[in-house]
Design an enzyme around this catalytic site. Structure first.
Site, mmCIF file in Angstrom:
data_model
loop_
_atom_site.group_PDB
_atom_site.id
_atom_site.type_symbol
_atom_site.label_atom_id
_atom_site.label_comp_id
_atom_site.label_asym_id
_atom_site.label_seq_id
_atom_site.Cartn_x
_atom_site.Cartn_y
_atom_site.Cartn_z
ATOM 1 N N LEU A 56 69.483 -2.311 53.290
ATOM 2 C CA LEU A 56 69.523 -1.908 51.896
ATOM 3 C C LEU A 56 70.703 -0.971 51.715
ATOM 4 O O LEU A 56 71.034 -0.192 52.616
ATOM 5 C CB LEU A 56 68.233 -1.172 51.494
ATOM 6 N N ASP A 57 71.344 -1.037 50.554
ATOM 7 C CA ASP A 57 72.423 -0.104 50.264
ATOM 8 C C ASP A 57 71.915 1.328 50.384
ATOM 9 O O ASP A 57 70.716 1.598 50.201
ATOM 10 C CB ASP A 57 72.958 -0.318 48.841
ATOM 11 N N LYS A 58 72.816 2.249 50.636
ATOM 12 C CA LYS A 58 72.461 3.666 50.772
ATOM 13 C C LYS A 58 71.614 4.148 49.592
ATOM 14 O O LYS A 58 70.616 4.843 49.775
ATOM 15 C CB LYS A 58 73.752 4.495 50.869
ATOM 16 N N THR B 227 69.877 2.328 47.415
ATOM 17 C CA THR B 227 68.761 1.455 47.050
ATOM 18 C C THR B 227 67.563 1.863 47.886
ATOM 19 O O THR B 227 67.676 2.046 49.098
ATOM 20 C CB THR B 227 69.102 -0.027 47.304
ATOM 21 N N ARG C 196 73.159 -6.451 42.499
ATOM 22 C CA ARG C 196 74.022 -5.637 41.647
ATOM 23 C C ARG C 196 75.157 -6.467 41.063
ATOM 24 O O ARG C 196 75.470 -6.380 39.868
ATOM 25 C CB ARG C 196 74.568 -4.450 42.451
#
Length: 330
Positions: A142-144, A146, A252
């Site tokens: 997961l993105d930082k 998210t 996104r």
């Protein structure tokens, strides 16, 4: 991998000639084929008592294969005592509810303080070696900024099983990945699919862009409108997004591509900053407090790589996204 350090097997009649690494992968399925190839090249395998360094060498019926598996080496990242919200854990895997702001894997600029550092400290000796190293097996990220659910493998067998499910993206198996997102505007179609290839932007290497199919990686996102916000004169929507593929920044970029970028996304939604002027004072304050893209990995389901049982987990919206949602509801 179990505690055994030496294994032997004599091939039965009717086998071969066949590649050594392929035969060993069938015999010892708890070790990945790449791990077995590395052990062969490191001189840890003998055939009929003779060391062999060639994974592609042929073996036939009657061959006696001996394998030495060295203890897993310590992980290079240091373990760090970082609090974790654990949704599930057993000897094979661990499911984490990741907070926003926590980087998953050490990288330039984030050498410490990551989820991997936390897992090394938390799991300790239960990490029996991914590729011969005592480290957690990251099969998706997961993105930082998210938040939400992640599953991590503790051993080679679990890593192989989970990686295969994520590579298949649920097309032939039970894998389920669903996200909740707050986006600008209300999609004209309340249910739809975005099918658009993704690749690094040629203009900004830190961004992902929609590109022609031949230049990018195949990517599909399914979306469903849950709730227009606020009621009456909506300027935003609560959406459910399901991944059929798992590319970097996929939701996104896909939502921005169809004209509905995520609230708080300064990378892909910067052109929608003026939309915030249509929000009330309390709503603008909640958006400012959020300080990140409004995206949460809310549902994760997969088949347990050892037992075959289907496991499903749900994570409620964290306080920052839930606060913005309530503010938007008025």
């Amino acid at each position: 991998m179990n505690d055994e350090t030496q294994r032997e097997w004599t091939l039965e009649e009717g086998i071969g000639p066949e590649r050594l690494d392929r035969v060993m992968a069938r015999l010892w399925s708890d070790l990945s084929r790449s791990r077995l190839q590395a052990l062969i090249r490191d001189g840890q395998v003998t055939v009929n008592g003779v060391p062999t360094l060639d994974p592609s060498g042929k073996v036939a019926a009657g061959a006696r294969i001996a394998l030495v598996v060295p203890p897993a080496t310590p992980a290079e990242p240091m373990g760090e005592a970082i609090a974790l919200q654990i949704a599930y854990e057993d000897d094979d895997l661990i499911v984490i509810d990741k907070p926003a702001g926590l980087v998953v894997h050490p990288a330039a600029g984030h050498e410490s303080g990551t989820l991997v550092n936390a897992l090394i400290a938390h799991c300790g000796e239960s990490l029996s070696g991914i590729g011969g190293v005592k480290r957690p097996g990251i099969v998706h990220r997961l993105d930082k900024d998210t938040s939400g659910l992640l599953v991590i493998a503790k051993n080679d067998r679990a890593h192989q099983g989970l990686a295969a499910q994520f590579a298949d993206h649920g097309r032939t198996g039970p894998l389920e990945r669903a996200y909740l997102a707050l986006v600008w505007g209300v999609p004209q179609r309340h249910n739809g699919t975005v099918e658009a290839a993704l690749a690094r932007s040629l203009h900004n290497r830190e961004k992902i862009a929609v590109v022609p199919t031949e230049r990018g990686r195949y990517a599909i996102t399914h979306y469903e409108l849950i709730e227009p916000l606020p009621p009456g004169e909506p300027v935003a929507s609560l959406m459910r997004c399901e991944l059929e593929t798992g590319r970097t920044h996929q939701i996104r970029v896909h939502m921005a591509h169809i004209g509905h970028p995520l609230l708080g996304d300064l990378v892909y939604g910067s052109g929608f900053k003026t939309k915030a002027n249509r929000l009330g004072e309390a709503q603008q304050a909640a958006l400012k407090t959020l300080g990140r893209q409004a995206l949460h990995a809310a549902v994760l389901g997969f088949e347990h790589p050892r037992t075959g049982e289907f496991l499903q987990f749900e994570s409620p919206l964290p306080a920052d996204v839930a606060g913005l949602l309530e503010a938007l509801r008025g």
